[in-house]
Design a protein around this motif. Sequence first.
Motif, PDB file in Angstrom:
ATOM      1  N   ALA A   1       0.759  -1.056  -0.088  1.00 29.15           N
ATOM      2  CA  ALA A   1      -0.038  -0.093  -0.059  1.00 29.15           C
ATOM      3  C   ALA A   1       0.758   1.466   0.050  1.00 29.15           C
ATOM      4  O   ALA A   1       0.470   2.268  -0.653  1.00 29.15           O
ATOM      5  CB  ALA A   1      -1.024  -0.008   1.144  1.00 29.15           C
ATOM      6  N   LEU A   2       2.096   1.247   0.726  1.00 28.12           N
ATOM      7  CA  LEU A   2       2.714   2.329   0.933  1.00 28.12           C
ATOM      8  C   LEU A   2       3.473   2.690  -0.486  1.00 28.12           C
ATOM      9  O   LEU A   2       3.531   3.972  -0.795  1.00 28.12           O
ATOM     10  CB  LEU A   2       3.974   2.148   1.858  1.00 28.12           C
ATOM     11  N   VAL A   3       3.810   1.685  -1.218  1.00 28.16           N
ATOM     12  CA  VAL A   3       4.188   1.738  -2.584  1.00 28.16           C
ATOM     13  C   VAL A   3       3.471   2.290  -3.421  1.00 28.16           C
ATOM     14  O   VAL A   3       3.696   3.392  -4.141  1.00 28.16           O
ATOM     15  CB  VAL A   3       4.752   0.220  -3.244  1.00 28.16           C
ATOM     16  N   GLY A   4       1.813   2.024  -3.382  1.00 25.17           N
ATOM     17  CA  GLY A   4       1.168   2.711  -4.258  1.00 25.17           C
ATOM     18  C   GLY A   4       0.858   4.195  -3.806  1.00 25.17           C
ATOM     19  O   GLY A   4       1.111   5.100  -4.506  1.00 25.17           O
ATOM     20  N   ILE A   5       0.685   4.541  -2.472  1.00 28.16           N
ATOM     21  CA  ILE A   5       0.794   5.709  -2.000  1.00 28.16           C
ATOM     22  C   ILE A   5       2.104   6.698  -2.263  1.00 28.16           C
ATOM     23  O   ILE A   5       1.833   7.935  -3.094  1.00 28.16           O
ATOM     24  CB  ILE A   5       0.577   5.991  -0.661  1.00 28.16           C
ATOM     25  N   GLY A   6       3.305   6.319  -2.219  1.00 28.40           N
ATOM     26  CA  GLY A   6       4.428   6.967  -2.622  1.00 28.40           C
ATOM     27  C   GLY A   6       4.365   7.119  -4.012  1.00 28.40           C
ATOM     28  O   GLY A   6       4.682   8.324  -4.658  1.00 28.40           O
ATOM     29  N   LEU A   7       4.081   6.128  -5.069  1.00 33.51           N
ATOM     30  CA  LEU A   7       4.242   6.262  -6.416  1.00 33.51           C
ATOM     31  C   LEU A   7       3.169   7.313  -6.796  1.00 33.51           C
ATOM     32  O   LEU A   7       3.583   8.330  -7.455  1.00 33.51           O
ATOM     33  CB  LEU A   7       3.617   4.981  -6.904  1.00 33.51           C
ATOM     34  N   PHE A   8       1.978   7.414  -6.092  1.00 29.46           N
ATOM     35  CA  PHE A   8       0.900   8.546  -6.708  1.00 29.46           C
ATOM     36  C   PHE A   8       1.434   9.856  -6.010  1.00 29.46           C
ATOM     37  O   PHE A   8       1.380  10.689  -7.132  1.00 29.46           O
ATOM     38  CB  PHE A   8      -0.404   8.264  -5.893  1.00 29.46           C
ATOM     39  N   VAL A   9       2.156  10.002  -5.147  1.00 31.68           N
ATOM     40  CA  VAL A   9       2.666  11.335  -4.624  1.00 31.68           C
ATOM     41  C   VAL A   9       3.802  11.495  -5.590  1.00 31.68           C
ATOM     42  O   VAL A   9       4.068  12.699  -6.208  1.00 31.68           O
ATOM     43  CB  VAL A   9       3.161  11.284  -3.255  1.00 31.68           C
ATOM     44  N   VAL A  10       4.731  10.731  -6.104  1.00 27.99           N
ATOM     45  CA  VAL A  10       5.901  11.107  -7.041  1.00 27.99           C
ATOM     46  C   VAL A  10       5.220  11.649  -8.532  1.00 27.99           C
ATOM     47  O   VAL A  10       5.702  12.347  -9.050  1.00 27.99           O
ATOM     48  CB  VAL A  10       6.771   9.510  -7.189  1.00 27.99           C
ATOM     49  N   ILE A  11       4.306  10.705  -8.998  1.00 25.03           N
ATOM     50  CA  ILE A  11       3.684  11.053 -10.095  1.00 25.03           C
ATOM     51  C   ILE A  11       2.862  12.397 -10.201  1.00 25.03           C
ATOM     52  O   ILE A  11       3.055  13.217 -11.082  1.00 25.03           O
ATOM     53  CB  ILE A  11       2.734  10.071 -10.792  1.00 25.03           C
TER      54      ILE A  11
ATOM     55  N   THR B   1      -6.913  10.779 -11.902  1.00 21.30           N
ATOM     56  CA  THR B   1      -7.561   9.702 -11.668  1.00 21.30           C
ATOM     57  C   THR B   1      -6.801   8.722 -12.253  1.00 21.30           C
ATOM     58  O   THR B   1      -6.675   7.512 -11.632  1.00 21.30           O
ATOM     59  CB  THR B   1      -8.972   9.866 -12.291  1.00 21.30           C
ATOM     60  N   LEU B   2      -6.043   8.883 -13.651  1.00 21.87           N
ATOM     61  CA  LEU B   2      -5.435   7.763 -14.144  1.00 21.87           C
ATOM     62  C   LEU B   2      -4.334   7.051 -13.396  1.00 21.87           C
ATOM     63  O   LEU B   2      -4.075   6.259 -13.231  1.00 21.87           O
ATOM     64  CB  LEU B   2      -5.172   8.256 -15.496  1.00 21.87           C
ATOM     65  N   ALA B   3      -3.589   8.177 -12.637  1.00 23.56           N
ATOM     66  CA  ALA B   3      -2.598   7.661 -11.811  1.00 23.56           C
ATOM     67  C   ALA B   3      -2.897   6.940 -10.871  1.00 23.56           C
ATOM     68  O   ALA B   3      -2.244   5.959 -10.380  1.00 23.56           O
ATOM     69  CB  ALA B   3      -1.766   9.183 -11.360  1.00 23.56           C
ATOM     70  N   ALA B   4      -3.851   7.433 -10.017  1.00 25.04           N
ATOM     71  CA  ALA B   4      -4.539   6.696  -9.036  1.00 25.04           C
ATOM     72  C   ALA B   4      -4.692   5.358  -9.393  1.00 25.04           C
ATOM     73  O   ALA B   4      -4.473   4.234  -8.496  1.00 25.04           O
ATOM     74  CB  ALA B   4      -5.657   7.441  -8.373  1.00 25.04           C
ATOM     75  N   ILE B   5      -5.494   5.146 -10.447  1.00 19.94           N
ATOM     76  CA  ILE B   5      -5.717   3.700 -10.857  1.00 19.94           C
ATOM     77  C   ILE B   5      -4.433   2.968 -10.944  1.00 19.94           C
ATOM     78  O   ILE B   5      -4.491   1.864 -10.704  1.00 19.94           O
ATOM     79  CB  ILE B   5      -6.408   3.856 -12.206  1.00 19.94           C
ATOM     80  N   ALA B   6      -3.675   3.658 -11.809  1.00 15.93           N
ATOM     81  CA  ALA B   6      -2.021   2.885 -12.030  1.00 15.93           C
ATOM     82  C   ALA B   6      -1.599   2.442 -10.761  1.00 15.93           C
ATOM     83  O   ALA B   6      -1.220   1.436 -10.634  1.00 15.93           O
ATOM     84  CB  ALA B   6      -1.270   3.797 -12.958  1.00 15.93           C
ATOM     85  N   CYS B   7      -1.455   3.507  -9.838  1.00 12.25           N
ATOM     86  CA  CYS B   7      -0.808   3.270  -8.532  1.00 12.25           C
ATOM     87  C   CYS B   7      -1.466   2.039  -7.933  1.00 12.25           C
ATOM     88  O   CYS B   7      -0.726   1.156  -7.178  1.00 12.25           O
ATOM     89  CB  CYS B   7      -0.857   4.341  -7.573  1.00 12.25           C
ATOM     90  N   ALA B   8      -2.807   2.152  -7.942  1.00 11.73           N
ATOM     91  CA  ALA B   8      -3.600   0.976  -7.153  1.00 11.73           C
ATOM     92  C   ALA B   8      -3.572  -0.150  -7.553  1.00 11.73           C
ATOM     93  O   ALA B   8      -3.182  -1.228  -6.977  1.00 11.73           O
ATOM     94  CB  ALA B   8      -5.213   1.602  -7.200  1.00 11.73           C
ATOM     95  N   MET B   9      -3.322  -0.271  -9.104  1.00  4.75           N
ATOM     96  CA  MET B   9      -2.952  -1.611  -9.693  1.00  4.75           C
ATOM     97  C   MET B   9      -1.598  -2.194  -9.321  1.00  4.75           C
ATOM     98  O   MET B   9      -1.396  -3.301  -8.987  1.00  4.75           O
ATOM     99  CB  MET B   9      -3.046  -1.436 -11.220  1.00  4.75           C
TER     100      MET B   9
ATOM    101  N   ALA C   1      -0.044  -1.451  -6.645  1.00  2.00           N
ATOM    102  CA  ALA C   1      -0.252  -1.909  -5.236  1.00  2.00           C
ATOM    103  C   ALA C   1      -0.656  -3.175  -5.149  1.00  2.00           C
ATOM    104  O   ALA C   1      -0.526  -4.092  -4.356  1.00  2.00           O
ATOM    105  CB  ALA C   1      -0.844  -0.814  -4.473  1.00  2.00           C
ATOM    106  N   ALA C   2      -1.710  -3.398  -5.844  1.00  2.00           N
ATOM    107  CA  ALA C   2      -2.682  -4.719  -5.957  1.00  2.00           C
ATOM    108  C   ALA C   2      -1.706  -5.789  -6.329  1.00  2.00           C
ATOM    109  O   ALA C   2      -1.669  -6.939  -5.769  1.00  2.00           O
ATOM    110  CB  ALA C   2      -3.990  -4.550  -6.749  1.00  2.00           C
ATOM    111  N   GLY C   3      -0.897  -5.555  -7.410  1.00  2.00           N
ATOM    112  CA  GLY C   3      -0.164  -6.564  -7.933  1.00  2.00           C
ATOM    113  C   GLY C   3       0.901  -6.996  -6.962  1.00  2.00           C
ATOM    114  O   GLY C   3       1.080  -8.198  -6.764  1.00  2.00           O
ATOM    115  N   LEU C   4       1.282  -5.994  -6.334  1.00  2.00           N
ATOM    116  CA  LEU C   4       2.098  -6.249  -5.237  1.00  2.00           C
ATOM    117  C   LEU C   4       1.749  -6.969  -4.003  1.00  2.00           C
ATOM    118  O   LEU C   4       2.510  -7.993  -3.617  1.00  2.00           O
ATOM    119  CB  LEU C   4       2.756  -4.846  -4.763  1.00  2.00           C
ATOM    120  N   ALA C   5       0.616  -6.634  -3.727  1.00  2.00           N
ATOM    121  CA  ALA C   5      -0.079  -7.453  -2.725  1.00  2.00           C
ATOM    122  C   ALA C   5      -0.258  -8.750  -2.949  1.00  2.00           C
ATOM    123  O   ALA C   5       0.101  -9.779  -2.156  1.00  2.00           O
ATOM    124  CB  ALA C   5      -1.397  -6.736  -2.337  1.00  2.00           C
TER     125      ALA C   5
END
Lengths: 115, 310, 96, 511
Positions: free
Chosen positions: A18-28, B91-99, B101-105
């Motif tokens: 989850a932190l990777v997702g959040i961090g990536l979002f901030v970075v982008i 929104t697009l970035a949020a979807i990409a990041c969520a993906m 994170a989900a893949g990682l999980a």
Amino acid sequence: MTAAWLGPATLFGLCGAALVGIGLFVVITHPGLLRRIVGFNLLGAGIFLVFGAVARRGAGAGFEGDPVPQAMVITGIVVAFSATALAVALLQRLFDLTGRETLEAQPEHLPRSEP
Amino acid sequence: MTLLLDLALVAWLLALALHIARVRDDRNAIVAFIGFGLLLGLGWTRLASLDVALTEAAIGGGVTGVLLLRAEAHLRPGKASGASVSHGGKTLAAIACAMVAAGLALAVLAFPSPAPTLAPAAATALPSTGLGNPVTAVLLAYRALDTLLEKVVLILALIGVWSLAPDHLWGGAPSLRPDVVPEPLAYLAQTLPPFGVLIAVYMFWVGADAPGGTFQGGTVLAAMWLLVMLARLRPAPETRRRSVRLVLIGGPTLFLAIGFLGFAMAGGFLAYPESIAKPLIVGIEAALTLSIAATLGLLVAGPAQTAPGR
Amino acid sequence: MAPADAFTLLFVTAGAILFLAGTLGLLRFPDTLSRLHALSKADNLGLGLIVIGLLPQCDSVTAGLKLVCVWLLAQLSAATASQLIAGAVYRRKSGP
Amino acid sequence: MTPLAAAPAHVATPGGFLLVLAVMLPVVAVLAMLALGPRQTARIALTTLATGLGVAIAIVVELLRTGAALTYVVGGWQPPLGLALRADGLSVAMLAMTALVVAAIGFFAHAQHGLEPTTRHGRAPTTFWILLMAVWSALNAIFVGEDLFNLYVALELLTFAAVPLVCLDGRAETVAAALRYLMFALLGSLLYLLGTALLYGSFGTLDIGLLSEASAEGPGFSVALALMIAGLLAKAALFPLHLWLPPAHAGAPAAASAVLSALVIKAPFFLILRLILDVAPPQAAAYAGQVLAILGAASILFCSVMALKQARLKLMIAYSTVAQIGYLFIVFPLAAGSETLPPWGTIAWTGGALQLVSHALAKAAMFLAAGVIAEAFGHDRISDLGGFGRALPISAAAFGLAGLSLMGIPPSGGFVAKCLLLTAAVIGGHPWLAATILAGGLLAGGYVFRVVDRALATPAIPLAPRKPIPRRLELAALVLALAAVLLGLVPLQPFGFLQLGRPDSLTVIAP
């Protein structure tokens, strides 16, 4: 399997994801460069937690965790700090020269998710 | 019960991360990040990685926090809202990041069981290093090349930071520039360093056999030095000074020299003769601790801001 | 339950309650100075009680010494930090 | 399941210590430069360049003599616990090419610093030498590394050495370019690191040799590879992640641009190559190869057109870099190999390797020539350079010769490379890739001729350099350009060399 589910290794591993997702979002997406640098640190923290989960799962031979990924995290934290220091110095120099703390006309760069 | 504690810790970490992502004010985000670093240190103890917990608390939260706070203060006059990413882009970035994170999980959940581990291999090899802390053995023996290159990375970062000084200031001294030095800070900078140095030496010394080691000790030393410089008890040294540079390269140089001596003494680069492995490693660690302290302190201090004297 | 464990339980619980109170104060009090007051109370007493509570659990004298050191160092940094914050508040009030 | 049960994955070879020297010699130079101060820096650098070139030659000789890969086990700790270094034919070719290009760039930089006696011990020259040595060490570490985490540290070393090179002159635009470069590079390294975490979690080793033997399955594996390749793509500046490259490479001083464009950019490509060939299972490799080839083709077309549109010489060369990098990525589907023929037996493999080396030589030559032009006339606006060939005949010749290689005109290394790729595309039934290769060649012809046309023009007022340019400053570019051309005359030699040390057949999945 349920035991692994409840263990801190899996829990913190998922937290890392989850932190990777959040961090990536901030970075982008964040316009401010300083915040992006913080974002990189969040992203790094997430990655290190994944390593931590791997280490904890690898407990054995009298050790509470696999020492190899732990050592990698220590190396990684130091490298991440160096990166932060260099980025901050560049940012301050840019600010001194131009008075701004964003990259103007920043073209959007969404990292594409490759196969 | 511990599960509840872990869950609370994870929730807290994620809440702080989201706060950092969303809050407007940079300083607020950085303070949250420092708290995040300390909590993360607690998380690492739950993962039974005390060495990492110490490193994370010292570097991840502590020194990085100082660095970011100083940068924020420096940049504050120029706060302007930059061109924000469009709503659709976000929104697009949020979807990409969520993906991601989900893949990682999914990948984390799919780790094989029983987990592959090098712990038995590390334990088997431990006696020949004379060390008791397996993490130190990985860092300074099994994967010593990583550590050596990482020391060069630290030095390179410093070279990069120094190169950002204007030409006429290059080689001069950085300045930590506090507007005023409040009384209590000066008092702290006089009282704390003796304790701090003691703790740093202790951390480095037990590192061979217990959690602790060069990074943790070095960071505490760097913190003490920064405190002294911030309180203006001692000025930051000129970056061209040879003594400064010798301290910087001392650790990596000794490491490299003993590495090359391994060709003659132990049949290979970075190999230690078994009988004197421990003293050699502890010697390298001592030099590295000093070098790390100097490098971290100077990285926080930044590029030169006063011209070198004659 | 061994008397040492009961002692620990009692003191650590008391310390935790003090921390809780301090945190509530930090969140609820109106101005910086009174928040600071609440926080230093929690730091001083709460941490002190927890350290005292944990002392019987130590295996060796050095471990106990380390615990006391933790408390002393936390005291020193907390005291300095609250002084610095108070000074900053004072300067901001009297300043331009 | 215990990795220890297996026989040692790596057996050190007698010449293996040379690999340690190749990585550590520049590090010794960095430390010595810091210890002895700015006045000794150039001398230390030149000594190291000569010694390093010697080490590279010794490695080539050792490989040819033994006909097997050089291997070294660091500290005697066998992987997976320890680290190994290994150099096969391709790695050795990269090491040798790097040594040659670094030496030529060093020669140029020394001559250029000599033009300004007052600042030759100042900030920019001193920092340049330290960073050049660090880049060299990092590149060598990447070419010989066998452990994915060790490669991460080497990649970071490369980043930290390359980023300050971009803003050595300290102008605001270059600082911004450096910062953008750092952001992309950090994102790339972190994604790569994440991939290594997943791989370690799945297999308990990061040694490439051991990973290629492991039965590679599961979501962890594909997620890890996707993350690592995506991260490396950001560093390799493949379209559409190329935006950081043109300002960074064009803004740096000439010698630094040459290092960045010719060498630094090759490291992430090299790692992608290793991941796809040695780590990825064949199916995933084929799929990734397709995607990479599409991006590569897009790079070639889009950035060649961009290069054609640039008004500034250095920006044009920088866009050309992204286009030429594209050729490297279309190699993947072309060199897919088959059951009887491993990838490194195909002509596309040789073509790709030749493209890698010839682009490095030609691009370094071009940037150095552009550096001489900027030094002589104080600007690099293509439209105002009419007749520069008369004033700087050697540099113009170097630029033209390097251009031959980029366009793929015989006799040049670029010609052989592109000819082999084209043949492979036609035989393998990839008409689109074949068309892209041809179109890219035509576009490259367009942008190179724009400059050559200016060089040969005869303006009313002859262009005169604002200061005398010594011959030795122009020499480095010419030597590199000639090397790029000469590469085309020995096309048959590398075939066998590039296969040295590779396993004879694919054993990625055991039946």
